[in-house]
Design a protein around this motif. Structure first.
Motif, PDB file in Angstrom:
ATOM      1  N   GLY A  56       0.852  -1.246   0.074  1.00  0.00           N
ATOM      2  CA  GLY A  56      -0.112   0.018   0.174  1.00  0.00           C
ATOM      3  C   GLY A  56       0.930   1.319  -0.053  1.00  0.00           C
ATOM      4  N   LEU A  57       1.902   1.291   0.863  1.00  0.00           N
ATOM      5  CA  LEU A  57       2.870   2.385   0.753  1.00  0.00           C
ATOM      6  C   LEU A  57       3.546   2.490  -0.554  1.00  0.00           C
ATOM      7  CD1 LEU A  57       4.535   2.003   4.438  1.00  0.00           C
ATOM      8  CD2 LEU A  57       3.087   3.837   3.329  1.00  0.00           C
ATOM      9  N   TYR A  59       2.152   1.616  -3.222  1.00  0.00           N
ATOM     10  CA  TYR A  59       1.306   2.160  -4.350  1.00  0.00           C
ATOM     11  C   TYR A  59       1.041   3.574  -4.246  1.00  0.00           C
ATOM     12  CZ  TYR A  59      -3.343   2.487  -6.494  1.00  0.00           C
ATOM     13  OH  TYR A  59      -4.394   3.077  -7.410  1.00  0.00           O
ATOM     14  N   GLN A  60       0.743   4.112  -3.007  1.00  0.00           N
ATOM     15  CA  GLN A  60       0.605   5.451  -2.566  1.00  0.00           C
ATOM     16  C   GLN A  60       1.475   6.540  -3.187  1.00  0.00           C
ATOM     17  OE1 GLN A  60      -2.356   6.853  -1.844  1.00  0.00           O
ATOM     18  NE2 GLN A  60      -3.310   4.947  -1.544  1.00  0.00           N
ATOM     19  N   ALA A  61       2.869   5.911  -2.726  1.00  0.00           N
ATOM     20  CA  ALA A  61       4.046   6.677  -3.200  1.00  0.00           C
ATOM     21  C   ALA A  61       4.332   6.895  -4.767  1.00  0.00           C
ATOM     22  CB  ALA A  61       5.265   6.143  -2.604  1.00  0.00           C
ATOM     23  N   SER A  62       3.755   5.650  -5.566  1.00  0.00           N
ATOM     24  CA  SER A  62       3.800   5.921  -7.006  1.00  0.00           C
ATOM     25  C   SER A  62       2.804   6.620  -7.626  1.00  0.00           C
ATOM     26  CB  SER A  62       3.810   4.632  -7.564  1.00  0.00           C
ATOM     27  OG  SER A  62       2.471   4.013  -7.252  1.00  0.00           O
ATOM     28  N   LYS A  63       1.793   7.337  -7.002  1.00  0.00           N
ATOM     29  CA  LYS A  63       0.977   7.975  -7.498  1.00  0.00           C
ATOM     30  C   LYS A  63       1.175   9.439  -7.304  1.00  0.00           C
ATOM     31  CE  LYS A  63      -2.926   6.959  -5.818  1.00  0.00           C
ATOM     32  NZ  LYS A  63      -4.362   6.743  -5.364  1.00  0.00           N
ATOM     33  N   VAL A  64       2.054   9.946  -6.269  1.00  0.00           N
ATOM     34  CA  VAL A  64       2.472  11.202  -5.929  1.00  0.00           C
ATOM     35  C   VAL A  64       2.803  12.155  -6.932  1.00  0.00           C
ATOM     36  CG1 VAL A  64       4.170  12.544  -4.491  1.00  0.00           C
ATOM     37  CG2 VAL A  64       3.137  10.575  -3.537  1.00  0.00           C
ATOM     38  N   LYS A  66       2.207  11.840 -10.399  1.00  0.00           N
ATOM     39  CA  LYS A  66       1.287  11.984 -11.372  1.00  0.00           C
ATOM     40  C   LYS A  66       0.072  13.071 -11.738  1.00  0.00           C
ATOM     41  CE  LYS A  66       1.971   6.783 -12.099  1.00  0.00           C
ATOM     42  NZ  LYS A  66       1.369   5.673 -12.283  1.00  0.00           N
TER      43      LYS A  66
END
Length: 149
Positions: A56-57, A59-64, A66
């Motif tokens: 989850g971390l 995944y959330q860090a990869s969206k920062v 975009k």
């Protein structure tokens, strides 16, 4: 005819191996086996939970970085030039304070600005409305008055 009963081989004394307690504990071998299974299952659940949190971390860090698609964002309306000119013309041009007075501090709350003005003789709080540029109120601070109870 008499029969003798051997106390060592009597049925009352015979115990099954699964009912025997392990020396030094109150557990039977079957209970120890169940405990081992429970410990292994709980360990696997802990590892799965940690893996889910880390995933989850990531995944959330990869969206920062975009961008959001253009149709998903709500465009702000363009500023009204007439309203901006009116606000600029009504802005506070000057604030009268005593000759030896100074602005000690200021605080902004939405569209209101509070100024703490102090001189040798008096102190006051001046509240200014930033949209109209007018002084909303002046609160004199009496240094000699007893505190309110």
């Amino acid at each position: 005819m008499t029969t003798t009963v051997d106390p060592e081989n009597s049925a009352a004394k015979t115990t099954r191996p699964e009912d025997e307690r392990i020396e030094g504990t109150v557990f039977t071998p079957r209970q120890v086996g169940m405990l081992k299974i429970a410990v292994v299952v709980m360990g696997i659940l802990l590892l799965a939970g940690f893996a889910a949190v880390i995933a989850g971390l990531i995944y959330q860090a990869s969206k920062v970085g975009k961008k959001v698609p253009a149709e998903a964002t709500v465009a702000a309306p363009p500023p009204d030039p007439v309203a901006m000119e009116r606000a600029a013309s009504s802005a506070l041009q000057a604030l009268s304070i005593p000759g030896d007075g100074e602005v000690v501090s200021m605080s902004l709350d939405g569209q209101r600005l509070a100024l703490y003005v102090r001189s040798r003789e008096e102190a006051e709080i001046v509240v200014v409305d930033l949209t109209t540029g007018k002084v909303v109120s002046r609160v004199k601070i009496d240094k000699d008055a007893p505190p309110a109870q």
